[in-house]
Design a protein around this motif. Structure first.
Motif, PDB file in Angstrom:
ATOM      1  N   GLU A  56       0.830  -1.200   0.000  1.00 57.78           N
ATOM      2  CA  GLU A  56       0.000   0.000   0.000  1.00 57.78           C
ATOM      3  C   GLU A  56       0.873   1.263   0.000  1.00 57.78           C
ATOM      4  N   MET A  57       1.889   1.261   0.843  1.00 53.96           N
ATOM      5  CA  MET A  57       2.779   2.426   0.921  1.00 53.96           C
ATOM      6  C   MET A  57       3.522   2.644  -0.396  1.00 53.96           C
ATOM      7  N   LEU A  58       3.992   1.569  -1.010  1.00 54.89           N
ATOM      8  CA  LEU A  58       4.689   1.697  -2.288  1.00 54.89           C
ATOM      9  C   LEU A  58       3.755   2.215  -3.382  1.00 54.89           C
ATOM     10  N   GLN A  59       2.527   1.714  -3.398  1.00 53.34           N
ATOM     11  CA  GLN A  59       1.548   2.206  -4.364  1.00 53.34           C
ATOM     12  C   GLN A  59       1.232   3.682  -4.089  1.00 53.34           C
ATOM     13  N   PHE A  60       1.066   4.024  -2.837  1.00 53.60           N
ATOM     14  CA  PHE A  60       0.777   5.397  -2.439  1.00 53.60           C
ATOM     15  C   PHE A  60       1.914   6.317  -2.894  1.00 53.60           C
ATOM     16  N   LEU A  61       3.145   5.905  -2.638  1.00 51.40           N
ATOM     17  CA  LEU A  61       4.298   6.706  -3.060  1.00 51.40           C
ATOM     18  C   LEU A  61       4.381   6.825  -4.572  1.00 51.40           C
ATOM     19  N   THR A  62       4.034   5.756  -5.290  1.00 51.76           N
ATOM     20  CA  THR A  62       4.042   5.799  -6.752  1.00 51.76           C
ATOM     21  C   THR A  62       3.039   6.823  -7.269  1.00 51.76           C
ATOM     22  N   VAL A  63       1.832   6.793  -6.732  1.00 54.90           N
ATOM     23  CA  VAL A  63       0.815   7.780  -7.139  1.00 54.90           C
ATOM     24  C   VAL A  63       1.326   9.185  -6.859  1.00 54.90           C
ATOM     25  N   ASN A  64       1.934   9.373  -5.698  1.00 54.82           N
ATOM     26  CA  ASN A  64       2.410  10.704  -5.334  1.00 54.82           C
ATOM     27  C   ASN A  64       3.627  11.140  -6.137  1.00 54.82           C
ATOM     28  N   LEU A  65       4.458  10.211  -6.568  1.00 57.45           N
ATOM     29  CA  LEU A  65       5.574  10.577  -7.444  1.00 57.45           C
ATOM     30  C   LEU A  65       5.061  11.018  -8.812  1.00 57.45           C
ATOM     31  N   VAL A  66       4.043  10.338  -9.321  1.00 57.62           N
ATOM     32  CA  VAL A  66       3.406  10.774 -10.574  1.00 57.62           C
ATOM     33  C   VAL A  66       2.818  12.169 -10.383  1.00 57.62           C
ATOM     34  N   SER A  67       2.142  12.357  -9.272  1.00 64.05           N
ATOM     35  CA  SER A  67       1.544  13.653  -8.958  1.00 64.05           C
ATOM     36  C   SER A  67       2.617  14.731  -8.804  1.00 64.05           C
ATOM     37  N   LEU A  68       3.713  14.404  -8.116  1.00 63.78           N
ATOM     38  CA  LEU A  68       4.813  15.359  -7.951  1.00 63.78           C
ATOM     39  C   LEU A  68       5.400  15.743  -9.303  1.00 63.78           C
ATOM     40  N   GLY A  69       5.590  14.768 -10.181  1.00 62.28           N
ATOM     41  CA  GLY A  69       6.113  15.065 -11.514  1.00 62.28           C
ATOM     42  C   GLY A  69       5.197  15.995 -12.285  1.00 62.28           C
ATOM     43  N   ALA A  70       3.906  15.677 -12.274  1.00 61.12           N
ATOM     44  CA  ALA A  70       2.938  16.507 -12.997  1.00 61.12           C
ATOM     45  C   ALA A  70       2.857  17.916 -12.410  1.00 61.12           C
ATOM     46  N   THR A  71       2.860  18.020 -11.100  1.00 61.78           N
ATOM     47  CA  THR A  71       2.740  19.342 -10.481  1.00 61.78           C
ATOM     48  C   THR A  71       4.024  20.150 -10.608  1.00 61.78           C
ATOM     49  N   THR A  72       5.168  19.482 -10.610  1.00 57.95           N
ATOM     50  CA  THR A  72       6.426  20.204 -10.806  1.00 57.95           C
ATOM     51  C   THR A  72       6.497  20.763 -12.224  1.00 57.95           C
ATOM     52  N   LEU A  73       6.046  19.978 -13.192  1.00 59.02           N
ATOM     53  CA  LEU A  73       5.970  20.493 -14.568  1.00 59.02           C
ATOM     54  C   LEU A  73       5.019  21.689 -14.643  1.00 59.02           C
ATOM     55  N   GLY A  74       3.859  21.554 -13.996  1.00 58.36           N
ATOM     56  CA  GLY A  74       2.901  22.655 -13.970  1.00 58.36           C
ATOM     57  C   GLY A  74       3.470  23.886 -13.289  1.00 58.36           C
ATOM     58  N   LEU A  75       4.091  23.686 -12.151  1.00 55.98           N
ATOM     59  CA  LEU A  75       4.682  24.800 -11.406  1.00 55.98           C
ATOM     60  C   LEU A  75       5.752  25.500 -12.240  1.00 55.98           C
ATOM     61  N   THR A  76       6.609  24.712 -12.873  1.00 55.92           N
ATOM     62  CA  THR A  76       7.663  25.272 -13.719  1.00 55.92           C
ATOM     63  C   THR A  76       7.057  26.086 -14.865  1.00 55.92           C
ATOM     64  N   TYR A  77       6.027  25.536 -15.492  1.00 53.01           N
ATOM     65  CA  TYR A  77       5.367  26.251 -16.597  1.00 53.01           C
ATOM     66  C   TYR A  77       4.780  27.575 -16.110  1.00 53.01           C
ATOM     67  N   PHE A  78       4.059  27.532 -15.003  1.00 58.56           N
ATOM     68  CA  PHE A  78       3.419  28.746 -14.488  1.00 58.56           C
ATOM     69  C   PHE A  78       4.447  29.810 -14.106  1.00 58.56           C
ATOM     70  N   VAL A  79       5.541  29.400 -13.482  1.00 55.89           N
ATOM     71  CA  VAL A  79       6.554  30.362 -13.019  1.00 55.89           C
ATOM     72  C   VAL A  79       7.415  30.854 -14.178  1.00 55.89           C
ATOM     73  N   GLU A  80       7.952  29.920 -14.961  1.00 58.76           N
ATOM     74  CA  GLU A  80       8.944  30.291 -15.969  1.00 58.76           C
ATOM     75  C   GLU A  80       8.344  30.759 -17.290  1.00 58.76           C
ATOM     76  N   ASN A  81       7.181  30.263 -17.665  1.00 61.05           N
ATOM     77  CA  ASN A  81       6.586  30.652 -18.953  1.00 61.05           C
ATOM     78  C   ASN A  81       5.492  31.706 -18.821  1.00 61.05           C
ATOM     79  N   MET A  82       4.782  31.677 -17.701  1.00 63.09           N
ATOM     80  CA  MET A  82       3.679  32.626 -17.535  1.00 63.09           C
ATOM     81  C   MET A  82       4.031  33.767 -16.586  1.00 63.09           C
ATOM     82  N   GLY A  83       5.177  33.653 -15.904  1.00 62.71           N
ATOM     83  CA  GLY A  83       5.618  34.718 -15.018  1.00 62.71           C
ATOM     84  C   GLY A  83       4.809  34.859 -13.740  1.00 62.71           C
ATOM     85  N   ILE A  84       4.144  33.789 -13.331  1.00 59.42           N
ATOM     86  CA  ILE A  84       3.335  33.822 -12.115  1.00 59.42           C
ATOM     87  C   ILE A  84       4.256  33.620 -10.913  1.00 59.42           C
TER      88      ILE A  84
END
Length: 141
Positions: free
Chosen positions: A85-113
């Motif tokens: 369960e913990m490994l699955q939970f961490l896997t979901v959160n690593l996918v989420s971290l990757g997606a949100t880091t890409l989003g955060l980078t886009y918002f900060v570096e491309n949109m100037g937010i």
């Protein structure tokens, strides 16, 4: 009329109990994430991606405990089940971290937010990924 309305509300609360609980836990996790991220950004002046990862880790830790025990009521089980369960939970959160880091980078570096504001839409992204990952894979009954 009132009895019908009250019973309908009760039915909806029972039907959507896990989603309602997930939303409450999500608010708490969001507050933990924002508080840690903002603290790291503004007090310790860490690079915004490092701050985001630290805030995210704090939110994930809180999330696992609250979602396991309260939202999805995944109690008991042996060490093997908990480890899986913990490994699955961490896997979901690593996918989420990757997606949100890409989003955060886009918002900060491309949109100037501002990095403190840009974390808000990224949290919404993570909520969708996490809810369905937890419900359909990690804590499925």
């Amino acid at each position: 009329m009132e009895n019908g309305l009250v019973s309908r509300v009760k039915e909806l609360l029972v039907k959507y109990k896990s989603f309602i609980r997930f939303a409450i836990v999500g608010v708490i996790n969001t507050l933990v994430t924002i508080a840690l991220n903002t603290l790291c950004n503004n007090v310790f002046h860490l690079y915004y991606k490092i701050s985001w990862a630290i805030g995210f880790a704090g939110g994930v830790t809180n999330s696992y405990i609250m979602n396991k025990l309260w939202t999805f009521e995944s109690k008991g089980g042996n060490a093997r089940k908990t480890t899986k369960e913990m490994l699955q939970f961490l896997t979901v959160n690593l996918v989420s971290l990757g997606a949100t880091t890409l989003g955060l980078t886009y918002f900060v570096e491309n949109m100037g937010i501002n990095e403190n504001i840009a974390q808000l839409p990224t949290i919404v992204i993570s909520q969708f990924i996490n809810y369905f990952g937890y419900k359909l894979w990690v804590f499925k009954k």
